[in-house]
Structure formats: C-alpha cells, structure tokens
Write a protein that holds these residues in place. Sequence first.
Motif, short mmCIF file in Angstrom:
data_model
loop_
_atom_site.label_atom_id
_atom_site.label_comp_id
_atom_site.label_asym_id
_atom_site.label_seq_id
_atom_site.Cartn_x
_atom_site.Cartn_y
_atom_site.Cartn_z
N VAL A 417 0.87 -1.18 0.00
CA VAL A 417 0.00 0.00 0.00
C VAL A 417 0.90 1.23 0.00
N ALA A 418 0.89 1.94 -1.10
CA ALA A 418 1.78 3.09 -1.28
C ALA A 418 0.97 4.37 -1.06
N SER A 419 1.31 5.07 0.01
CA SER A 419 0.57 6.29 0.35
C SER A 419 0.78 7.37 -0.71
N ALA A 420 -0.30 8.07 -1.00
CA ALA A 420 -0.21 9.22 -1.92
C ALA A 420 -0.70 10.48 -1.21
N LYS A 422 -1.77 11.76 3.26
CA LYS A 422 -2.38 11.32 4.52
C LYS A 422 -3.57 12.19 4.88
N GLY A 423 -4.63 11.55 5.36
CA GLY A 423 -5.83 12.27 5.78
C GLY A 423 -6.99 11.31 5.81
N ILE A 424 -7.73 11.29 6.93
CA ILE A 424 -8.81 10.31 7.06
C ILE A 424 -9.85 10.47 5.94
N PHE A 425 -10.11 11.70 5.51
CA PHE A 425 -11.05 11.91 4.41
C PHE A 425 -10.40 12.52 3.17
N SER A 426 -9.17 13.03 3.32
CA SER A 426 -8.51 13.66 2.18
C SER A 426 -7.35 12.83 1.64
N GLY A 427 -7.02 11.73 2.33
CA GLY A 427 -5.86 10.94 1.93
C GLY A 427 -6.16 10.02 0.77
N SER A 428 -5.10 9.41 0.26
CA SER A 428 -5.27 8.38 -0.77
C SER A 428 -4.02 7.52 -0.78
N VAL A 464 -6.49 1.53 4.59
CA VAL A 464 -5.78 0.25 4.76
C VAL A 464 -4.38 0.52 5.30
N LYS A 465 -3.69 1.50 4.72
CA LYS A 465 -2.32 1.78 5.15
C LYS A 465 -2.28 2.26 6.60
N HIS A 466 -3.23 3.12 6.95
CA HIS A 466 -3.26 3.61 8.33
C HIS A 466 -3.61 2.47 9.30
N PHE A 467 -4.53 1.62 8.90
CA PHE A 467 -4.89 0.46 9.73
C PHE A 467 -3.68 -0.47 9.91
N LEU A 468 -2.93 -0.69 8.82
CA LEU A 468 -1.76 -1.56 8.90
C LEU A 468 -0.70 -0.97 9.82
N PHE A 470 -1.16 0.67 12.61
CA PHE A 470 -1.49 0.29 13.98
C PHE A 470 -1.38 -1.22 14.18
N ALA A 471 -1.84 -1.98 13.18
CA ALA A 471 -1.85 -3.44 13.32
C ALA A 471 -0.43 -3.99 13.45
N PHE A 472 0.49 -3.51 12.62
CA PHE A 472 1.84 -4.08 12.66
C PHE A 472 2.63 -3.60 13.88
N LEU A 473 2.36 -2.39 14.33
CA LEU A 473 3.01 -1.96 15.58
C LEU A 473 2.46 -2.77 16.76
N TRP A 474 1.16 -3.05 16.74
CA TRP A 474 0.54 -3.88 17.77
C TRP A 474 1.20 -5.26 17.77
N LYS A 475 1.35 -5.82 16.60
CA LYS A 475 1.95 -7.15 16.46
C LYS A 475 3.41 -7.13 16.94
N ALA A 476 4.16 -6.12 16.50
CA ALA A 476 5.58 -6.06 16.84
C ALA A 476 5.79 -5.86 18.34
N LYS A 477 4.83 -5.20 19.00
CA LYS A 477 4.94 -5.01 20.45
C LYS A 477 4.42 -6.22 21.23
N LEU A 478 3.98 -7.25 20.52
CA LEU A 478 3.49 -8.50 21.12
C LEU A 478 2.31 -8.25 22.05
N LYS A 479 1.44 -7.37 21.64
CA LYS A 479 0.23 -7.11 22.43
C LYS A 479 -0.76 -8.26 22.22
N PRO A 480 -1.82 -8.34 23.04
CA PRO A 480 -2.73 -9.50 22.97
C PRO A 480 -3.18 -9.85 21.54
N PHE A 481 -3.17 -11.15 21.28
CA PHE A 481 -3.59 -11.72 19.98
C PHE A 481 -2.66 -11.32 18.82
N TRP A 482 -1.40 -10.95 19.13
CA TRP A 482 -0.49 -10.51 18.09
C TRP A 482 -0.26 -11.58 17.02
#
Lengths: 487, 49
Positions: A417-420, A422-428, A464-468, A470-482
């Motif tokens: 996912v290549a960011s073009a 950032k912005g919750i409604f203005s990003g792409s 998707v990129k913004h979700f990833l 948080f998801a990958f930092l969560w995983k890398a920090k070994l938080k619950p269900f990582w």
Amino acid sequence: MARVVILGGGVSGHTAATFLAKWLGRDHEVVVVTPNAKWNWIPSNIWVGVGGMSKEEVIFELAPVYEKAGVDYRQAKAISIHPEGSSDESKQFVTIEYTGQGKEGNSEKLTYDYLVNATGPKLNFGATEGLGPDAGHTVSVCTADHAVHANEKLDELIAQMKAGEEKKILIGTGHGMCTCQGAAFEYTFNVDHKLREEGVRDKATITYISNEYELGDFGVGGMHIKLGGYVTSGKVFAESLYTERNVKWIKRAHVNKVEKDRVHYETLDGSKHEEEYDFSMLIPPFAGAGIKAYDKAGEDITSKIFNPGGFMFVDADYSKGAKPFEEWDAADWPSTLQNPTYKNMYAVGIAFAPPHLISKPMKSPNGTPINPTPPRTGMPSAMMGKAVAQSLKDIILSNATEPTHTANMSEMGAACVASAGKGIFSGSAVAMTMYPVIPNYKKYEYGRDLNGTFGEIGLAGHWVKHFLHFAFLWKAKLKPFWTIIPE
Amino acid sequence: MKIKPYSQNAYTPVPSAFTKFRRNCVIWQFFRFIVINIKMTVLILKSHH
C-alpha cells in the motif's frame, strides 16, 4: 538446550525472534543482536517526513518487548561469523560489538547452534558523491531520524514558498542500482499532498527521478493489471498518477553526483544531464551489513558465505546470475533460505543474496548499470522470517533433519500500500497486490496471476495503510492476539 | 492541470471527474476497503508454505 542467534531486529529478524521465542519456550535460547535500541515501522517514516506523524508514533523501545518475550537482547552489531569455531573455541560463534546497554565498544563471542542473518541493508549513501543527509546534500526517509530531518527541511521550504518564492523539488533514487522505488514514489505524492494542503503547490515544480526502465517497474519488472476492460501495464497506471498530480518524471537515470543545488545523472542512452533542485530526497542503494566470515584456522571465508554486495548465499541457483535475462526462471529463487555450506545458518529479508535481478539488467553505452535491484522488504521479508522460524522450531523440537517450511518469492505474493497523501477523508493510497512476486512467464501469460494482481488508488487505500500502521506496531509489540495478525 | 501537447504528460490517461469522485466517496470507498482487505487476505493465505 539450543541457542538460536538472530542478527538483526528489523521486520524479518523481529518476526523470526518473536515466533521462535513463543514456540521454543524457556527451554531454549533465542538471542537477538541488533545495534538499534528502538524498533521502527519504516513504512510510516514517509508520514514522519511530511509532518503527518511524529517520530514517537513509528518507533518503540525493543528491550521491554524482548524481556516480555523471553528473548535475550544484545544491543550490538555483528562483526564476524565463525561457522566452524576457532582454534580456541570448538563451537560456532559470532563476534559482536556492543552499541548500547552500557557496554559500548565491548566485543564478545556469542556461540550458537543456529544462526539467522536478518541484518537488513546498510544504507550505502557513499555510493554516490554528495548523497544523503550526513555527508551530502539530500534528505532521506530511510530512518525515523532521517525523516524528522526531511520534514524540518520541507517546512523551511514551505515557509519560503509562502513568502512567494518558487522552488524545485527532486525526489527519487540516488543511484542506478537502487531498490525501494516505492518509498520515493510515496514521498513524492505525500510532498505533493502536503504542498496542496499548505496552499503552495503552484509554487513548486516536482520532479521524480528513477533508475526504473519505466515508471511502475518497482524492481519487480513492473506488473500488468486488469483495468477498464484492458490488461494494462503498471507503467500506464503510474504515469497517469504522475500526470494527474503534475509531477514530471525522469526515468532510466543513474545519479552519479549530488551538489548542493543540482544532481548530475546519466541515462541509459549514455547521455549526461543535470537537474537543479532546492529540496531533494533521494533513496540510497543498499549494501549488506559487511560482516566477515572466518573458518576454524582463521582464514577469511567471507566470499564463500557472502556475495560481493555483502548478502548471504542461500539455496538459490546462483549459476543463473551469469546467464541472460531470457534464461532466468522462477525456480532460481531460494525456498528454505538455508546456507548451502553451513546448514545451521539462514538468511532472511534483505540479508539473503538474490540469484539475480528481477528487472531486466540494463547498461548504458558507458558501461553504467542502470536497473533496480530486487526488493525483498515488507511482507515477503516477514514471511521469510516466519518460515525460517517454523523450520527451526521443527528441527529443534521435532528433530526434523531438513527445513520444513519455505518462503520462495516465486511462490508468494506481496501486498503493498503506497501512500499518496495522509488524511482520514482527504488521503489516498495505491493498494496493490501481486502474485507471485517473481514473474513466471512459463506459467502466466503476463508473468503473474491476473486474479491475484491488482492495483487501485483511492481513500480506501489510505485507510488500509493507516490500519496496517497500527496493526503491525501492535503485532511487533506483542500485544494480545499478536499472532493472529498476518505477516 | 494543463496538458501541453507533445509533452511527457500528453500521452497518459487521466482520471475523469467521476473517477476522482469515486476515489474520495466515503460510501464507495468503504466498499472498496472491504474488497481490498479480502483480496489481501486471499493473497496472504496463498503465500504461506
């Protein structure tokens, strides 16, 4: 008790270490040797480089995470590998030199039963005169600190544009043998997005300079996708975005010198040019970590273990590297990532030596190679780390005699996912998948499965990129269900 | 943006106003978000060996 030593704590090394620690438990040792005190989610450095995120949002301290995981963490860099031991040490070992933990500069021998080389790239700014933020004139987003510096310089530029000055921005690759064009691509469009938000886009000329033969090559030989009733080359897709965002492009370029206000470059036709700039972010080429290797007698066997670029040999078919592009095959690529000489050594991510390029090799009439080198970061890198961890688990716990899992880039896909902007409604962002990573023209008409290869740009890609992030930092920090978050 | 004849950008497709609208339409993009995630999940499942 077995000891697994992992050199490097980036995406592939961290993945291998955390899964191994979980699977092997406290009966075995997992040791991570990395010179860094902090882990960096590198894809989000792009946003740090335009002020969309702070440095603290993309990094975290490794020590507490490894303590929780039961990983023996050494903040040190690997200096040499001794896969046969030495005259005074019967067991195989690596020498390390501490960079932190209060032992800076101290050397130590670290014995191992299994070694995973996941050292990642050395950012080889020295390959091009004047390149890079430390000894050169360009900024970088390759590390979080580089990205912070890039944002400071960009802010200065924006202030000057707000004062009415017109500026030239040059973003791309800083050498003919670079990989990671995706980062340059993302930074180009994030800078464009930021300038629009700041109301100064009309004051800037943005130019993208690349060693790609065509835009959209990305070091994987480009890709075809189904679009608008056609099977279309990624080149068309990429050029469309550059045109839409009013970004000029220079392709097939080897930057050979950077001065404070201009770059000198050669193109594939052998002609030489200059391009002026006021602000420039150029990606450096990558090299291996520069680890040496010695046999039991102390003889230098580095060339037996590593290729000239410093990347470790694994189970690839290296004989194909000397053959023409047309004779290359998907089967040339490694599966188990096991070193052919010392079977208890593995290399994952950028650290393994690819058998050859993925894109077609090109040289200018002056003999200058101008072609992207193979990317092996992100998702494929993590999958390699996990596959090697699974194999080592089976070897250590189930007495398997051979690696049981594979991560062959010719049999795996990649999501990118290549960011073009950032912005919750203005990003792409451009959301892409390709399957497989290595084109297989014997199996697929266009080299890849068109049902598994697609690309589209839009707001959803940004989500998707913004979700990833948080998801990958969560995983890398070994938080619950990582463990349920996929690589 | 203006397209200059015979320039680099004169030969590329550019998105129509409707395509640009779809790219930023929250409802449509929510649907695409789900589709992209499904496509990526399928890819991941195919890639583990």
